[in-house]
Design an enzyme around this catalytic site. Structure first.
Site, short mmCIF file in Angstrom:
data_model
loop_
_atom_site.label_atom_id
_atom_site.label_comp_id
_atom_site.label_asym_id
_atom_site.label_seq_id
_atom_site.Cartn_x
_atom_site.Cartn_y
_atom_site.Cartn_z
N LYS A 30 0.86 -1.19 0.00
CA LYS A 30 0.00 0.00 0.00
C LYS A 30 0.89 1.23 0.00
CE LYS A 30 -1.60 2.71 3.17
NZ LYS A 30 -1.57 3.97 2.43
N CYS A 86 13.98 10.95 6.64
CA CYS A 86 14.06 10.38 8.00
C CYS A 86 15.46 10.48 8.58
CB CYS A 86 13.57 8.95 7.99
SG CYS A 86 14.31 8.00 6.66
N GLU A 128 10.47 15.43 15.42
CA GLU A 128 10.78 15.37 13.99
C GLU A 128 9.93 16.39 13.26
OE1 GLU A 128 9.39 11.86 11.82
OE2 GLU A 128 11.34 11.73 10.84
N GLU A 155 10.45 0.81 9.90
CA GLU A 155 11.43 1.88 9.63
C GLU A 155 10.71 3.18 9.92
OE1 GLU A 155 14.49 1.47 8.82
OE2 GLU A 155 14.55 -0.61 8.17
P1 NAD Z 1 2.83 8.12 7.87
O1 NAD Z 1 3.10 7.25 9.04
O2 NAD Z 1 1.82 9.17 7.99
O3 NAD Z 1 2.38 7.23 6.63
C1 NAD Z 1 3.18 6.13 6.20
C2 NAD Z 1 2.27 5.08 5.67
O4 NAD Z 1 1.54 4.52 6.76
C3 NAD Z 1 1.23 5.61 4.68
O5 NAD Z 1 1.09 4.70 3.61
C4 NAD Z 1 -0.03 5.66 5.52
O6 NAD Z 1 -1.21 5.54 4.77
C5 NAD Z 1 0.17 4.48 6.44
N1 NAD Z 1 -0.61 4.50 7.66
C6 NAD Z 1 -1.07 5.56 8.35
N2 NAD Z 1 -1.81 5.14 9.41
C7 NAD Z 1 -1.78 3.78 9.38
C8 NAD Z 1 -2.37 2.78 10.21
N3 NAD Z 1 -3.13 3.08 11.25
N4 NAD Z 1 -2.14 1.48 9.89
C9 NAD Z 1 -1.36 1.16 8.83
N5 NAD Z 1 -0.82 2.06 8.01
C10 NAD Z 1 -1.02 3.36 8.29
O7 NAD Z 1 4.24 8.64 7.40
P2 NAD Z 1 4.50 9.65 6.19
O8 NAD Z 1 4.05 10.97 6.69
O9 NAD Z 1 4.00 9.10 4.92
O10 NAD Z 1 6.08 9.58 6.10
C11 NAD Z 1 6.89 10.30 6.91
C12 NAD Z 1 7.38 9.45 8.06
O11 NAD Z 1 8.06 8.31 7.56
C13 NAD Z 1 8.40 10.21 8.89
O12 NAD Z 1 8.21 9.97 10.26
C14 NAD Z 1 9.72 9.62 8.42
O13 NAD Z 1 10.77 9.76 9.32
C15 NAD Z 1 9.35 8.21 8.16
N6 NAD Z 1 10.30 7.59 7.23
C16 NAD Z 1 11.21 6.70 7.72
C17 NAD Z 1 12.15 6.11 6.89
C18 NAD Z 1 13.15 5.12 7.41
O14 NAD Z 1 13.84 4.50 6.61
N7 NAD Z 1 13.28 4.94 8.71
C19 NAD Z 1 12.16 6.44 5.52
C20 NAD Z 1 11.22 7.37 5.05
C21 NAD Z 1 10.29 7.92 5.92
#
Ligand code: NAD
Length: 503
Positions: free
Chosen positions: A199, A307, A405, A273
Site C-alpha cells: 500500500k 528520515c 521530527e 522503519e
Molecule cells: P505516515 O506514518 O503518515 O504514513 C506512512 C504510511 O503509513 C502511509 O502509507 C499511511 O497511509 C500508512 N498508515 C497511516 N496510518 C496507518 C495505520 N493506522 N495502519 C497502517 N498504516 C497506516 O508517514 P509519512 O508521513 O507518509 O512519512 C513520513 C514518516 O516516515 C516520517 O516519520 C519519516 O521519518 C518516516 N520515514 C522513515 C524512513 C526510514 O527509513 N526509517 C524512511 C522514510 C520515511
C-alpha cells in the site's frame, strides 16, 4: 514571506507558463494492481492525488477497502509457492530485468515522482537511479546468501541450515521517497522468494502504480499486488490479516504503533522503519567548511522530508558562531521552486497542506518561544506548500523543535561544552535512526561514533547511503533493516534440518 522574520527573503521560482511535468497519457492506471491486472476498488470510490506546487488535483486513484486487501492476499498466497521454489538464479534474472525496465523508463518515472511530490528533478533522478541499483543489488545478493556450514555439530547428526521465504508480506510505504521506499521493500522481499501486497501512501501512489504496470509482464501474476487507499483502512487490514507472515512499514512512529498493535493478534513478524531526529555533533576540531556544506545537503535534501535528515546540530560552544556564520551563508543560497522551473531547483514544497501546516506550526511556536531564525523562519507565498529553508539558533535543549521530527527544511543549532554532554544530549531523544560526528580527532571519531545510539553513524559525512550497507533504527525509530544482506535475512526464515546418520 507570509510570516514575519528571516533574512534574506526567499521567493519560489515557478515553471514557465505553468507547464505540466507529465501529460494525461503518462499518468498510470487508477485501479488496484491485483493478480497481474488492474481492477477498480470494491468501494468504487476514489482518492484525489494533489500536486503540492499548484494545489490542483493531479490524478485520482482507487480508495481501497479491506475486501480489496483480502482479494490481493488470496492472489499472493496462490502465487507465492511456485515463486518460492524457483532457484535464486531464476529469481535474480527477473530482478535484473525489472531493474532494466525501470532504468529504460527513468525519464517518465522522474517526472511522475516530481509531479506528485513536488521534489526537484535532481532528487527524483537520484530516487530512480537508487531504485534501479536496489534491484540490481538484491539480484546479486539473493545468489550469495551465506549460512552456517552443513556439518555434524552433534555426533552422528548432520545439521543443514536452510533459508526459506516467509510467504506473503504486507508492505506500507510513505510519501517522501515513494518509489524508492517501495523498492527497498519489493526487491529483497521477492528476491527471498516471497509475494507481497503493498500500500503506497495515499498522497503519493503514482510511481508505485506505474512500477506495477511496467513490470507486470516480468513477474508471475500475484507476486506483486498494489492496493491503494488510506492507512487506517488498507494499512490496518494488512497489519491484522491472519494470512500474512509479516508486515513491513516505513512511516511515522504513530503509524508504527498502529501497525505493531494490529499485528499482535496474529503474531506476524513486524518490520518498522520509523522517524528520526538525527543529531549532527560538531567538535571544535572539525573542518567547519565541510560541516556547513555537509549540513546544507543532509539537512535540506528533499526539503528536509527525510528520515535521516541531519537536522539537530550540536556544536561545541567555542566554534558555534563560526559554524552558524557558514551555515547562514550556505542556507541563504538555496534555489527554491517548482520542479519544472529548472534543473538548478534544490528545494521543493512540503508534500501536502496538512504537512505544511504542521511544519509552519513548529516554526510559529518556536518564534513565540523566542527562538531566533538566522535564516528563513516561515512559509513562502503560494500557491503550493513552500517553506523557507531555515536555521534556528540558540535553541534550548528542551525546545520542541530540538526534540521532535519536523520533517521540513529546518535545522536547529544548540551548543555543548564537552564530549559527555554532547553524547548525552544527542542520545536524549526517543529516536535512534542516524547521527553524525564531525571531528579531525581519530580517538573521537571512534569513541563518539560508538557512543551514539543510532542505526547509522557517519563520521565527517551525513546522509550518504550504500545499498550494501544496512539502514534502520534503534529505539523509537523501529527495528528491522532495509538494504544489504540484512534485509534478505529479515524477509526469510531459518530452518534447521537434522539428519541422523549414525550407524
Ligand atoms: P505516515 O506514518 O503518515 O504514513 C506512512 C504510511 O503509513 C502511509 O502509507 C499511511 O497511509 C500508512 N498508515 C497511516 N496510518 C496507518 C495505520 N493506522 N495502519 C497502517 N498504516 C497506516 O508517514 P509519512 O508521513 O507518509 O512519512 C513520513 C514518516 O516516515 C516520517 O516519520 C519519516 O521519518 C518516516 N520515514 C522513515 C524512513 C526510514 O527509513 N526509517 C524512511 C522514510 C520515511
Amino acid at each position: 514571506m507570509t510570516t514575519q522574520t528571516a533574512v534574506p527573503v526567499q521567493t519560489v521560482r515557478r515553471a514557465e507558463g505553468g507547464a505540466a511535468l507529465v501529460s494525461e497519457a503518462e499518468l498510470p492506471s487508477t485501479g488496484q494492481f491485483i493478480d497481474g491486472g488492474f481492477r477498480p476498488s470494491t468501494s468504487g470510490a476514489t482518492l484525489d492525488v494533489v500536486d503540492p506546487c499548484s494545489e490542483q488535483v493531479l490524478a485520482q486513484v482507487a480508495d481501497g477497502t479491506a475486501e480489496d486487501v483480502d482479494v490481493a492476499v488470496a492472489a499472493a498466497l496462490a502465487a507465492q509457492p511456485a515463486w518460492g521454489r524457483l532457484t535464486p538464479k531464476e529469481r535474480s534474472l527477473v530482478l535484473l530485468r525489472i531493474a532494466d525496465r525501470v532504468e529504460e523508463n527513468t525519464d517518465r518515472l522522474v517526472r511522475l515522482e516530481s509531479a506528485n511530490t513536488g521534489k526537484p528533478l535532481t532528487v527524483s533522478r537520484d530516487d530512480i537511479a537508487s531504485t534501479v541499483d536496489t534491484f540490481r543489488f538484491f539480484a546479486g545478493a539473493a545468489r550469495a546468501i551465506t549460512s552456517q556450514a552443513a556439518a555434524d555439530y552433534t555426533e552422528g547428526h548432520l545439521s543443514v541450515i536452510i533459508r526459506e521465504p516467509l510467504g506473503v508480506i504486507g508492505v506500507v510505504t510513505p510519501w517522501n521517497y515513494p518509489l524508492l521506499m517501495a523498492a527497498w521493500k519489493i526487491a529483497p522481499i521477492i528476491a527471498a522468494g516471497n509475494a507481497l501486497v503493498i500500500k503506497p501512501s495515499e498522497q503519493t501512489p503514482l510511481t508505485t502504480i506505474a512500477f506495477a504496470e511496467l513490470v507486470a509482464d516480468l513477474l508471475p501474476a500475484g507476486i506483486l499486488n498494489v492496493v491503494t487507499g488510506v492507512g487506517p483502512v488498507v494499512g490496518a487490514r494488512l497489519s491484522e490479516h491472519p494470512d500474512l507472515a509479516m508486515i513491513a512499514l516505513t512511516g511515522s512512529v504513530n503509524s508504527g504503533r498502529a501497525v505493531a498493535s494490529g499485528a499482535a493478534q496474529s503474531l506476524k513478524r513486524v518490520h518498522l522503519e520509523l522517524g528520526g531526529k538525527a543529531p549532527v555533533v560538531v567538535f571544535e576540531d572539525a573542518d567547519l567548511d565541510d560541516a556547513a556544506s555537509g549540513i546544507r545537503n543532509a539537512g535540506f535534501w528533499n526539503a528536509g522530508q527525510e528520515c535521516g535528515a541531519g537536522c539537530r546540530i550540536l556544536v561545541h560552544e567555542s566554534v558555534a558562531d563560526q559554524l552558524t556564520e557558514r551555515l547562514v551563508k550556505e542556507i541563504s543560497s538555496f534555489v527554491v521552486g517548482e520542479p519544472g522551473a529548472g534543473d538548478d531547483i534544490e528545494i521543493g514544497p512540503m508534500v501536502s497542506r496538512a504537512h505544511y501546516d504542521r511544519v509552519a506550526g513548529y516554526l510559529s511556536r518556536a518564534r513565540e518561544a523566542g527562538i531566533r531564525a538566522a535564516v528563513g523562519g516561515g512559509t513562502l507565498d503560494g500557491p503550493g506548500f513552500f517553506v523557507a529553508p531555515t536555521v534556528l539558533v540558540d535553541v534550548p535543549d528542551d525546545a520542541e523543535v530540538a526534540r521532535q521530527e519536523i520533517f521540513g527544511p529546518v535545522v536547529t543549532v544548540e551548543t555543548f561544552s564537552d564530549e559527555d554532554e554532547a553524547v548525552t544530549r544527542a542520545n536524549s531523544v526517543p529516536y535512534g535512526l542516524s547521527a553524525s560526528v564531525w571531528t579531525e580527532n581519530a580517538r573521537r571519531s571512534h569513541d563518539i561514533a560508538a557512543r551514539l545510539e543510532a542505526g547509522t553513524v557517519w563520521v565527517n559525512s551525513h546522509l550518504v547511503l550504500a545499498t550494501e550497507a544496512p539502514w534502520g533504527g534503534f529505539k523509537g525509530s523501529g527495528y528491522g533493516r532495509d538494504l544489504s544482506i540484512y534485509a534478505l535475512d529479515d524477509y526469510s526464515r531459518t530452518k534447521h534440518v537434522m539428519h541422523n546418520h549414525s550407524r
